[in-house]
Design a protein around this motif. Structure first.
Motif, PDB file in Angstrom:
ATOM      1  N   ALA A 188     115.936 -42.236  46.793  1.00  0.00           N
ATOM      2  CA  ALA A 188     117.172 -41.523  46.463  1.00  0.00           C
ATOM      3  C   ALA A 188     117.654 -40.717  47.652  1.00  0.00           C
ATOM      4  O   ALA A 188     116.877 -40.326  48.521  1.00  0.00           O
ATOM      5  CB  ALA A 188     116.947 -40.580  45.282  1.00  0.00           C
ATOM      6  N   LEU A 237     118.617 -41.015  41.272  1.00  0.00           N
ATOM      7  CA  LEU A 237     117.226 -41.311  41.620  1.00  0.00           C
ATOM      8  C   LEU A 237     116.863 -42.697  41.085  1.00  0.00           C
ATOM      9  O   LEU A 237     116.722 -42.885  39.873  1.00  0.00           O
ATOM     10  CB  LEU A 237     116.324 -40.233  40.994  1.00  0.00           C
ATOM     11  CG  LEU A 237     114.818 -40.380  41.112  1.00  0.00           C
ATOM     12  CD1 LEU A 237     114.375 -40.332  42.571  1.00  0.00           C
ATOM     13  CD2 LEU A 237     114.119 -39.272  40.315  1.00  0.00           C
ATOM     14  N   ARG A 286     124.031 -42.853  36.210  1.00  0.00           N
ATOM     15  CA  ARG A 286     122.943 -41.911  36.508  1.00  0.00           C
ATOM     16  C   ARG A 286     122.244 -41.475  35.213  1.00  0.00           C
ATOM     17  O   ARG A 286     122.899 -41.102  34.250  1.00  0.00           O
ATOM     18  CB  ARG A 286     123.506 -40.690  37.238  1.00  0.00           C
ATOM     19  CG  ARG A 286     122.450 -39.823  37.870  1.00  0.00           C
ATOM     20  CD  ARG A 286     123.029 -38.540  38.424  1.00  0.00           C
ATOM     21  NE  ARG A 286     123.921 -38.747  39.572  1.00  0.00           N
ATOM     22  CZ  ARG A 286     124.491 -37.732  40.239  1.00  0.00           C
ATOM     23  NH1 ARG A 286     124.287 -36.482  39.864  1.00  0.00           N
ATOM     24  NH2 ARG A 286     125.277 -37.982  41.272  1.00  0.00           N
TER      25      ARG A 286
END
Ligand SMILES: [Zn+2]
Length: 290
Positions: free
Chosen positions: A284, A123, A98
């Motif tokens: 996401a 995301l 991430r």
């Protein structure tokens, strides 16, 4: 009806397009595409350029990315992206990845045109100016994926590669996967050489997939001009590759928006002769509503 619904710029929030149908049906899912408006970049990058590999000040790009993340309710630290190389590699992203690439190309996931994750709060992002953004969501396994398909990725069938990666990583079943094909250059504007179209045709025709196709079926994918050039429909080609991989046609959303026809809204590499910025496609699952 257009699958990507625009929400205009306001109070410092950039102008963004959302896959409303998915987001309404699946709380916790966010998926969409940025326009060129609402950022701080200037001249031909005016104004929401999101890519570090074009001639823009990194500080501008980071500010633009932060604005986008904030507008869609994700911390900037969740922004994860890859160095796109017009290949077909799809990388499985976990919580430890991430934030990779959010501030520098060196720290991005290397040489990958597709990303997939089942980690809520990561995301996934990728960058576009005419190439086709492909979105994947498996509501059963709660997994998402995002791929970048120019003509090379399309001909290499990155759509099927993405689906296969979701199957291997999460046990996703094609009949459950929802797909979307985002704003990108349309058949109206995408003239290519015969050999480029031939590569796509060849890949589509493997395993006898097009054996029953008539000339009018083929015209949905490509039309040949009198001068021998071909108008290629990358969106339709990718839609066909998705169906070929087992996706239900009713589970595929397709944007009617052409980036090259709409340079007031989008960056277009073709129309603007390479001197332009990049939009962001994102998908996401949030940690809060998931
Ligand atoms: Zn067009």
């Amino acid at each position: 009806m257009e699958a990507f619904v625009i929400e205009e710029e306001k109070e410092g929030r950039p102008s963004l397009l959302f896959i409303h149908k998915w987001m309404e049906a699946h709380p916790g899912l966010s998926a969409g595409f940025s326009s060129r408006h609402g950022g701080v970049s200037d001249q031909e990058l005016n104004s929401l350029n999101c890519a570090l590999h074009v001639q823009d000040a990194p500080a501008n790009v980071l500010e633009n990315r932060k604005r986008l993340a904030e507008a869609i309710g994700f911390p900037f630290g969740s922004w994860t992206c890859a160095e796109q190389v017009h290949g077909k590699k799809v990388t499985k992203v976990t919580a430890k990845d991430r934030g990779k690439g959010k501030e520098s190309r060196e720290l991005a996931i290397q040489e990958s045109d597709g990303l997939t994750t089942d980690d809520p709060g990561t995301l996934l992002t990728a960058f576009f100016a005419d190439c086709v953004p492909l979105y994947f969501f498996d509501p059963v396994r709660r997994a998402v994926a995002l791929s970048h398909a120019g003509w090379k990725g399309t001909a290499m069938n990155i759509a099927a590669e993405t689906i296969q990666t979701m199957r291997d990583a999460y046990g996703s079943r094609p009949k459950h996967i929802l797909c979307a094909i985002g704003p990108s250059i349309g058949q109206c504007c995408y003239e290519v050489d015969r050999n480029v179209a031939g590569r796509v045709e060849e890949a589509l025709s493997s395993d006898g997939y097009t054996s029953e196709w008539t000339e009018s079926d083929w015209r949905q994918v490509r039309t040949v001009k009198p001068n021998g050039k071909v108008m290629l429909n990358l969106k339709e080609a990718n839609r066909q590759f998705m169906i070929k991989a087992g996706i239900l046609p009713t589970n595929i959303e397709i944007s009617g928006l052409c980036t090259s026809c709409n340079t007031q809204l989008f960056f277009s590499h073709r129309k603007e002769h390479g001197k332009t910025g990049r939009m962001t496609a994102w998908i996401a699952l949030s940690e809060v509503n998931g």
